[in-house]
Structures are given as C-alpha cells and as structure tokens.
Design an enzyme around this catalytic site. Sequence first.
Site, PDB file in Angstrom:
ATOM      1  N   GLU A 156      38.927  64.942 -13.595  1.00 54.01           N
ATOM      2  CA  GLU A 156      39.858  63.668 -13.219  1.00 54.01           C
ATOM      3  C   GLU A 156      38.973  62.239 -13.208  1.00 54.01           C
ATOM      4  O   GLU A 156      38.552  61.737 -12.409  1.00 54.01           O
ATOM      5  CB  GLU A 156      40.269  63.793 -11.960  1.00 54.01           C
ATOM      6  CG  GLU A 156      41.549  62.762 -11.533  1.00 54.01           C
ATOM      7  CD  GLU A 156      41.929  63.035 -10.321  1.00 54.01           C
ATOM      8  OE1 GLU A 156      43.390  62.845  -9.948  1.00 54.01           O
ATOM      9  OE2 GLU A 156      41.361  62.961  -9.320  1.00 54.01           O
TER      10      GLU A 156
ATOM     11  N   GLU B 129      43.849  66.444  -0.529  1.00 53.10           N
ATOM     12  CA  GLU B 129      42.637  65.803  -1.005  1.00 53.10           C
ATOM     13  C   GLU B 129      42.296  64.854  -0.111  1.00 53.10           C
ATOM     14  O   GLU B 129      42.931  63.685   0.028  1.00 53.10           O
ATOM     15  CB  GLU B 129      43.040  65.472  -2.518  1.00 53.10           C
ATOM     16  CG  GLU B 129      41.798  64.777  -3.036  1.00 53.10           C
ATOM     17  CD  GLU B 129      42.319  64.168  -4.386  1.00 53.10           C
ATOM     18  OE1 GLU B 129      41.382  64.042  -5.425  1.00 53.10           O
ATOM     19  OE2 GLU B 129      43.501  63.895  -4.753  1.00 53.10           O
TER      20      GLU B 129
END
Length: 269
Positions: A239, A142
């Site tokens: 998130e 990520e």
Amino acid sequence: MHRFSANLGFLFTELSETKRIAAAAAAGFTGVEMHWPYQVPAPEMRSALSRSELTMLGLNTPVGNAAAGDFGLGALPGREGEFQQAVEQALSYGTAIGASSVHCMAGAVAPDDLVRAEQTFVANLKAAADRAAQASMTILIEPINHRDKPGYFLHRIEQAASIIEKVGRSNVKIMFDCYHIQITQGDLIRRLETHLELIGHVQVAAVPSRAEPDEGEVNYPEILRTLERIGYGGWIGAEYKPRGRTEDGLGWLRAWSKAVSGFSTAASA
C-alpha cells in the site's frame, strides 16, 4: 511462503478500476484489494476478477461525508446508524465480488470524546462482526498515524488489541500497516511478535515517503524474515504511492525474494 499484494487504490491509478485488475494480472499478481470500488457495479467487478483469475482480498467501509472531513464512522458517537449502513454496503458489495474482509474505518474524534468514541467503536464492531460472520468474512481495524490523519481515533497497535479483546469476536483482526505503526510507535518487530495472533493483514510502504518499500528507515528484508520466523500466514500488502509508473517500481519484489525462502505475488488494498 509469503504472499505479496498490491493496493489498487494506490497502484495503477492511471487506469480505471477494472483495467487496474488486468494490469495487476499482467504484472504477475494473483489477487487484488481496493479501498472504495463501489462506483463499479459488482457484476462488472466480479467479471473483471474472473477474467484475470485474481482473488479479491478486501475493501474499506465508506468514509461518510468526505466533503465535511469524515474519514470513517465507526467511532463517532451519534452516527451509529450511518456506520451500520456503511458496513452493510461494504459486506454486500464484498460478498458479491468474492472479497474475504472489510476494513471498518474508525474516523477522527475530538480529544475530549475518546471514552465515548471507544464505547461506540466497540459496540459498532460487535454488530459488524456478527453480520460479517454470516458472510464468512473478516473485519479489519487499522491504526492510522496522526501525521497523515490528525485525530484519527485508532492510532496505536496496543489500542487495537485492547478493542478487539473488548469486542470479543474471533473474526475481528488488525490490519498492521508498517508505515503507520513506524511513524506512530516504531519497534515493528517486537509488535509483530507480540500481536501475531491478532494480525489479519500486513501492509508496507517506505517511511517517511510512503513510496515503494525499497527506501527509507524500515529494514523490510528483516521484517520479512521476522514474519516468516513467527509463522505469519497472511498477505503482505503493498500500500504505497509509486514514485512514477507502477510497473517501473516493482523491482522491490525481485529484491525481496532474496530475503526469504520463497514468495508468491498478489495484488491488494
């Protein structure tokens, strides 16, 4: 058909990890994902998932020595052994609870050590991917913005794509967090289109607040239409850091349902 997920590292945090699973199920979610649930014994976690009939999507590798400032180990030269131990812990725990992916955290590196850091990350990911393949699991990487995590090695989507090419393993994918990519680079739609085949998971949050994705500068209804148009079949993870009680901020799910032809809900990390 979009499948939305909620990050239980950020959502329902007033509850214990296992109670967050039950709360997610009560809110209508059908899957969960967590950051670092290792303090909960795997049988206890699996039992909570089974009771709630929820799917566990994934978890993160341990960050290393958090007190010393570590935020991942994957790209840190000289700490390869620690990283492989972290991967083994994540894969073993993930397998025990039925997770399908592990996010391998790269960590922060000094500007004058970027070449060695990339070499280290590529080599570490090759080994991690081979180990994950034995468990039929995916490795995620990520890009994380430097405003939130100064010096984080992996911070651009093109950098992630280049690293995956060098790793050469089909089970290494990008976790495309719209919040991080928007802060660092922007141009989200073009980057989603360009890198679709490498994207294993998408995450959302408001920019710049990182609150519920119903405010700020990103046109998420258009992002949803784009993902549907280009055929993205993975999860969309929420998130974000709720403005208040998680339950009170879930109105965005109803609003987003009007922007796409259909959606199902799930909870992620």
